[in-house]
Design a protein around this motif. Sequence first.
Motif, short mmCIF file in Angstrom:
data_model
loop_
_atom_site.label_atom_id
_atom_site.label_comp_id
_atom_site.label_asym_id
_atom_site.label_seq_id
_atom_site.Cartn_x
_atom_site.Cartn_y
_atom_site.Cartn_z
N THR A 53 -69.53 -1.56 2.16
CA THR A 53 -68.66 -2.46 1.40
C THR A 53 -67.44 -2.85 2.21
N LEU A 57 -66.42 -6.70 3.30
CA LEU A 57 -65.14 -7.28 2.90
C LEU A 57 -64.28 -7.68 4.08
N SER A 202 -75.70 -5.43 -10.59
CA SER A 202 -74.25 -5.51 -10.76
C SER A 202 -73.89 -6.84 -11.44
N SER A 207 -65.37 -5.47 -12.66
CA SER A 207 -64.21 -4.89 -11.98
C SER A 207 -64.66 -3.92 -10.90
N ALA A 208 -63.75 -3.64 -9.97
CA ALA A 208 -64.08 -2.72 -8.88
C ALA A 208 -64.37 -1.32 -9.42
N LEU A 209 -63.65 -0.91 -10.47
CA LEU A 209 -63.87 0.41 -11.03
C LEU A 209 -65.26 0.52 -11.66
N SER A 210 -65.67 -0.50 -12.41
CA SER A 210 -67.00 -0.46 -13.03
C SER A 210 -68.10 -0.49 -11.99
N ILE A 211 -67.89 -1.25 -10.93
CA ILE A 211 -68.89 -1.27 -9.85
C ILE A 211 -68.99 0.09 -9.17
N ALA A 212 -67.83 0.72 -8.91
CA ALA A 212 -67.82 2.03 -8.28
C ALA A 212 -68.52 3.07 -9.15
#
Length: 241
Positions: A53, A57, A202, A207-212
Amino acid sequence: MNTFVAEEKISKDEVTARPPARNWWDWKLWLQWTFANVAGEVLGLGLAAAVATAMVLTIGEPETAIIALMMAGVMIAAGALEGVIVGFAQWFVLRRRLCRLSRREWVTATAIGAFLAWAIGMAPSTLMALNQNAGSSPPPEMSDAVKYAFASVMGVALGMILGAPQWRVLRRYASGASLWVWANAVAWAVGMPVVFIGAGTSPVGASALSIALKVVMTIGAAGASVGAIHGVALLWLLRRR
């Protein structure tokens, strides 16, 4: 006559003390082994996912062959580190049954298998990136059924590669240790599609938290399925050691 009776009594005592074949199952050890694989994969494969990731990015899609090869090399190194982490987690459980098993030899064998598996597994995507940089058209999109079937076949091949170095260690402690290679093939034939399914669902705009959290749950599910499957083979091999 007394000698014969004494020998018969000793023989019966030995038979009584010897555990029957059906008692080879050990729920505690199987659960410990499964949890060790979950923890090892969440840390190791999660680290590899974080590295991938970060590269996407910061670098994006590789625009040159050098960048594509560099990114593949970084991922292979991360995969070898995953092998170190998983190998240590597995050894922590194994050492209670195989007291003479060296931590170095088991962790090294696991890292070698992970390095080879990642090197082979990264080859298709790296070749596709190199072809696109050379001006070739991208390959046609695969359906989900074909994609997951391919993931299962790839899991069989990579599972055998992962299990082979560990087999070279296990064969010194258990007879019939070649079963371990096939058990890894079956385990990763199930675990690899789990990774692909989790990676391909996905939601857009999440959000980044939900993806993590989703990544952690996917990796944990893959580690649990893999550990649960080849954990059965492990118990059988430990019975025959």
